[in-house]
Design a protein around this motif. Sequence first.
Motif, mmCIF file in Angstrom:
data_model
loop_
_atom_site.group_PDB
_atom_site.id
_atom_site.type_symbol
_atom_site.label_atom_id
_atom_site.label_comp_id
_atom_site.label_asym_id
_atom_site.label_seq_id
_atom_site.Cartn_x
_atom_site.Cartn_y
_atom_site.Cartn_z
ATOM 1 N N VAL A 117 0.648 -1.692 0.055
ATOM 2 C CA VAL A 117 0.156 -0.104 -0.375
ATOM 3 C C VAL A 117 0.830 1.463 -0.151
ATOM 4 C CG1 VAL A 117 -1.924 -0.965 1.258
ATOM 5 C CG2 VAL A 117 -0.425 -0.084 2.115
ATOM 6 N N HIS A 118 0.466 2.635 -0.342
ATOM 7 C CA HIS A 118 0.706 3.996 -0.512
ATOM 8 C C HIS A 118 0.814 4.180 1.169
ATOM 9 C CE1 HIS A 118 1.101 3.892 -4.855
ATOM 10 N NE2 HIS A 118 -0.356 4.056 -4.611
ATOM 11 N N GLU A 151 0.611 6.382 3.048
ATOM 12 C CA GLU A 151 -0.898 7.176 3.761
ATOM 13 C C GLU A 151 -1.647 5.913 3.794
ATOM 14 O OE1 GLU A 151 1.198 8.285 0.124
ATOM 15 O OE2 GLU A 151 -0.776 8.453 -0.498
ATOM 16 N N SER A 152 -1.729 5.277 3.413
ATOM 17 C CA SER A 152 -3.061 3.957 3.818
ATOM 18 C C SER A 152 -2.896 2.970 4.807
ATOM 19 C CB SER A 152 -3.277 3.222 2.553
ATOM 20 O OG SER A 152 -3.825 4.396 1.881
ATOM 21 N N GLU A 209 -4.817 6.570 13.209
ATOM 22 C CA GLU A 209 -3.983 7.691 11.938
ATOM 23 C C GLU A 209 -3.506 9.138 12.842
ATOM 24 O OE1 GLU A 209 -3.603 8.927 9.331
ATOM 25 O OE2 GLU A 209 -4.819 7.532 8.083
ATOM 26 N N THR A 212 -4.731 2.914 8.160
ATOM 27 C CA THR A 212 -5.891 2.980 8.283
ATOM 28 C C THR A 212 -5.829 1.109 8.147
ATOM 29 O OG1 THR A 212 -4.876 4.686 6.115
ATOM 30 C CG2 THR A 212 -7.046 4.919 8.522
ATOM 31 N N GLY A 213 -4.872 0.924 6.978
ATOM 32 C CA GLY A 213 -4.973 -0.700 6.404
ATOM 33 C C GLY A 213 -5.375 -1.209 7.165
#
Length: 283
Positions: free
Chosen positions: A264-265, A267-268, A277, A271-272
């Motif tokens: 994943v990027h 930023e994610s 956050e 949350t992933g």
Amino acid sequence: RAKQDGAGRVVLFDPQMHAEALARLTLNGDLQRALALGEFRLQYQPLFRLDSGQPVGVEALVRWQNPDRGYVSPADFVPMAEETGLITDLGRWVLNTAGRQAAAWRRTQPDLGINVNVSGRQLTDPQFASDVERMLSDTRLPPDAVTLELTESVLMSDPKAAIACLRDLQDLGVDVSIDDFGTGYSSLSYLQRLPVDELKIDRAFISRQSPTTADLAVVRTIVELARTLRLRTVIEGIETEAQRNAMQVLGCDLGQGYHLCRPVHPESLLTGLGLPEPTWKAA
Ligand code: C2E
Ligand code: MG
Ligand code: MG
Ligand code: MG
């Protein structure tokens, strides 16, 4: 190289060879430019403990997004970068970027580790150990939060040289993992002498919908070998719940794969993983 045509004459200009050479030259030029222009990105794929499901770290995977070429897979450009030597600069960028990102994540996930892929060319670069040392001091990451992944074929092509390079890394306190383990030709006598901490078992052994008895026997043997040598085991490429269960039963320590989490990027990632956050911006 000159070629003979049908009539036995020597042809110095072969259009197809010329086109291939040109394409490679262009790719090489584009790769160098891409590094300068900042077209490379990192995605991160978590590694989980198979017994508790706890995420323990993330592997940095390099991506190239080019305006003309679109998305280019690392399987296509990493070999080229290795051939031309650009991997030394690209690899240093990956190391520093992943290190900074990991240090940022560790402000809320204090135990999160970072895995970085290292090519053979980097390992034998006399500067490499000092690059790692500088990254550690810049980011203040504890050395044991960092795992460097080297493929079995790189380590076994010249085991004596590899042992010497790995000693320097061991002195720094970082962990070393043998990536794609089981696909190369490991000499067991060298494996015993390699200063490594982890075997990362290649996904080839579980790539089928349901792994065969023979596949499972191989994984079981590797896990037992690892236990004898006091090495951690990771299985990559878990795509189904059945595979995850089978690997847990075999006693594999860690797992990674699309079924657990895709790359994943940055930023994610939190949350992933179902984690809160952060209030700060990702690096
Ligand atoms: P690798 O280090 O063995 O990384 C695992 C590859 O398997 C990644 O492909 C990952 O996206 C993919 N993968 C993860 N889970 C699954 C799954 O469940 N099923 C399947 N089929 N595949 C899965 P990716 O990102 O395309 O990278 C390919 C290879 O490129 C890597 O293999 C590594 O050898 C190389 N590479 C990637 N990033 C770097 C880097 O920063 N430096 C160097 N030297 N090599 C890199
Ligand atoms: Mg890897
Ligand atoms: Mg691998
Ligand atoms: Mg692999």
